[in-house]
Scaffold this active site. Structure first.
Site, PDB file in Angstrom:
ATOM      1  N   CYS A  27     -21.629  65.688 161.094  1.00 35.77           N
ATOM      2  CA  CYS A  27     -21.845  64.403 160.428  1.00 35.77           C
ATOM      3  C   CYS A  27     -22.476  64.585 159.049  1.00 35.77           C
ATOM      4  CB  CYS A  27     -22.722  63.535 161.315  1.00 35.77           C
ATOM      5  SG  CYS A  27     -23.089  61.946 160.625  1.00 35.77           S
ATOM      6  N   GLY A  42      -5.121  57.900 160.980  1.00 38.51           N
ATOM      7  CA  GLY A  42      -6.377  57.481 161.615  1.00 38.51           C
ATOM      8  C   GLY A  42      -7.448  57.323 160.536  1.00 38.51           C
ATOM      9  N   GLU A  98       2.529  58.907 159.702  1.00 40.17           N
ATOM     10  CA  GLU A  98       1.887  58.541 160.975  1.00 40.17           C
ATOM     11  C   GLU A  98       2.977  58.321 162.023  1.00 40.17           C
ATOM     12  OE1 GLU A  98      -1.281  57.933 162.486  1.00 40.17           O
ATOM     13  OE2 GLU A  98       0.106  57.480 164.118  1.00 40.17           O
ATOM     14  N   ASP A 112     -19.684  64.199 170.747  1.00 45.75           N
ATOM     15  CA  ASP A 112     -18.239  64.441 170.704  1.00 45.75           C
ATOM     16  C   ASP A 112     -17.785  65.325 171.859  1.00 45.75           C
ATOM     17  OD1 ASP A 112     -18.297  63.019 168.360  1.00 45.75           O
ATOM     18  OD2 ASP A 112     -17.381  64.557 167.108  1.00 45.75           O
ATOM     19  N   HIS A 159     -26.595  31.656 152.070  1.00 42.86           N
ATOM     20  CA  HIS A 159     -25.436  31.331 151.228  1.00 42.86           C
ATOM     21  C   HIS A 159     -25.701  31.789 149.804  1.00 42.86           C
ATOM     22  CE1 HIS A 159     -21.965  29.153 149.747  1.00 42.86           C
ATOM     23  NE2 HIS A 159     -22.721  28.661 148.777  1.00 42.86           N
TER      24      HIS A 159
END
Ligand SMILES: Cc1cc2nc3c(=O)[nH]c(=O)nc-3n(C[C@H](O)[C@H](O)[C@H](O)COP(=O)(O)OP(=O)(O)OC[C@H]3O[C@@H](n4cnc5c(N)ncnc54)[C@H](O)[C@@H]3O)c2cc1C
Length: 474
Positions: free
Chosen positions: A45, A185, A206, A315, A447
């Site tokens: 990472c 991906g 892909e 992972d 807002h």
């Protein structure tokens, strides 16, 4: 002669899973040894994944914005890119973070050992030290956190100069004139976007009928449109049938629906077809740890393997292969070792694709609901109706909420648009806290911000959105 030492907890692999686990264990009073091959903790990472890619994507976004600014009357001209400086920026970011995590390890008195670890049995690991020599470490418990590496296509030639994986692409050695990205991906699209912004003519190929296969099509559409504007071509339902490396580039032959006739020459090819777990070579066969046929270590909800002293996270144990999932699993494993009553059972693990626009989702997706035959209500708020999106000249986004029609509970959230990765955090909280459409509708959002699109999606659910007229069908 190998030296022998002992530790209460050995954490093998110093990525976001491993170091989060090691740090929490130290905080809980355990004596911890963290083992990794790199000079500091950080893992894929920090060294060659999330962090360097996001530093480069930040620059890519800036480049795209300067081009877009011509439409607002501001012209910068073509940017001059100093690649060495850009690389240095990316490396500085990585060094700062990995160095920082290393310091935090020291402060917590986590012993960091630099080397390759291999289990000898259920309570011993052998470490091949990077500086030379070996150490045998005896542990009460171990957490395996060795992560994953890029998957390779069998039969593709190996040439680190011309055929790159994500690690090679992040090195940014040059900006190839023509780049083929194999795999649509998130990693392929993120890195493809970086190279396209820097000036490469990018082709994406892909096999599936859409980019980001598995994500809801309405979230992917705005990104797919933007990608098509920025790249040379996107070849869906097409696969690479052959590749030949030659002096002047890589000749590629395609097969499938959108295959180009004959062979096409690219300067470089980025192969990003997924990742596979680093479970081989770890010595698992000398323990009772079980791996599945794809190499993922099998764990229960406490991240316990079949070997009672050994846990596994990140992972290495399966999808989604994401840093934040690894960290939370790491923390759960440590708590389980400490005897706390815990289980890893999140209602929502967010996924973010850091392209422009960003795509983010969490909890139940519409695609999953359909596949499971689960009845849901979906409320969408188009960003064309958002004041903030208009001020950014970005009306291409969409926010949607997925509700249980009976209880009005938020089951999932999906967002496409700039900043979706930040906005999705509210969705995670809503899903985890079992918020209802009324909760979101009644929470006052500032807002003008893009966060109002979450609130107004909840208003859409009741057919009462201030800025969208969409009465509920009676
Ligand atoms: C290009 C790219 C971009 C990404 N972007 C994102 C993103 O934006 N967000 C996100 O959430 N995820 C992202 N990811 C995925 C993320 O990097 C991984 O999910 C995450 O790093 C997994 O963490 P981990 O702790 O399981 O293992 P890893 O980070 O893979 O770390 C494992 C560590 O173990 C070490 N190791 C392996 N074997 C041994 C051994 N035998 N002995 C000692 N040490 C060993 C390795 O050297 C490595 O340092 C990205 C990945 C890539 C490749």
């Amino acid at each position: 002669m190998a030296e022998t030492s002992t530790t209460q907890l050995a954490v093998i692999g110093g990525g976001p899973g491993g170091y989060a686990a090691a740090f929490l264990a130290a905080d809980l009073g355990m004596e911890v040894t963290l083992i990794d091959l790199e000079a500091n903790p950080g893992g894929v990472c920090l060294y060659r994944g999330c962090i360097p890619s996001k530093a480069l994507l930040h620059v890519a976004k800036l480049l795209d914005e300067t081009r877009h600014a011509a439409e607002w009357g501001i012209e910068f001209g073509e940017p001059r890119i100093k690649l060495a400086k850009l690389r240095a920026f990316k490396e500085r970011v990585v060094d700062k973070l990995t160095g920082g995590v290393g310091q935090v390890a020291k402060l917590r008195k986590v012993r960091f050992v630099r080397g390759r670890a291999k289990l000898l049995d259920a309570h011993r690991v052998e470490i091949d030290l990077v500086e030379g020599g070996r150490e045998t470490l005896e542990f009460q418990h171990a957490i395996l956190a060795t992560g994953s590496e890029p998957a390779k296509v069998p039969g593709f030639p190996e040439d680190p100069e011309r055929i790159l994986d994500s690690t090679g692409a992040l090195e940014l050695r040059d900006v190839p004139e023509k780049l083929l990205v194999v795999g649509g991906g998130y990693i392929g699209l993120e890195l493809g976007s970086v190279y396209a912004a820097l000036g490469s003519k990018v082709t994406v190929v892909e096999m599936m009928p859409s980019l980001l296969a598995g994500a809801d099509p309405d979230l992917v559409r705005p990104l797919a449109r933007k990608i098509e504007e920025r790249v040379d071509s996107v070849l869906l339902e097409t696969r690479v049938a052959g590749m030949k490396v030659q002096k002047n580039g890589v000749k590629v032959r395609f097969e499938g629906k959108n295959a180009v006739d004959g062979e096409k020459l690219f300067d470089k090819v980025l192969v990003s077809i997924g990742r596979r777990p680093n479970s081989a070579g770890l010595g698992l066969e000398s323990t009772a740890v079980v791996v599945d046929d794809r190499g993922f270590v099998q764990v229960d909800q406490q991240l316990r393997t079949r070997e009672p002293s050994i846990y596994a996270i990140g992972d290495l144990v399966g999808q989604p292969m994401l840093a934040h999932k690894a960290s939370h699993e790491g923390r759960t494993a440590v708590e389980a070792i400490a005897g706390h009553k815990v289980a890893f059972e999140p209602a929502a693990i967010p996924a973010v694709v850091f392209t422009d626009p960003e795509v983010a989702w969490c909890g139940l997706t519409e695609t999953e609901a359909k596949a499971r035959d689960r009845k849901v209500s979906v409320a969408r708020f188009p960003w064309a109706a958002s004041g903030r999106a208009q001020t950014l000249d970005r009306s291409d986004g969409v926010t949607k909420l997925i509700f249980d029609p009976e209880t009005e509970r938020v089951l999932g959230v999906g967002i496409c648009g700039p900043g979706a990765g930040e906005l999705i955090a509210e969705g995670v909280l809503a899903v985890e806290m079992a918020a209802t459409a009324t909760d979101l509708k009644l929470s006052i959002h500032p807002h003008p911000t893009l966060s109002e699109t979450v609130m107004e999606s909840a208003e859409v659910f009741f057919g009462q959105s201030t800025h969208v007229f969409r009465p509920v069908k009676k």
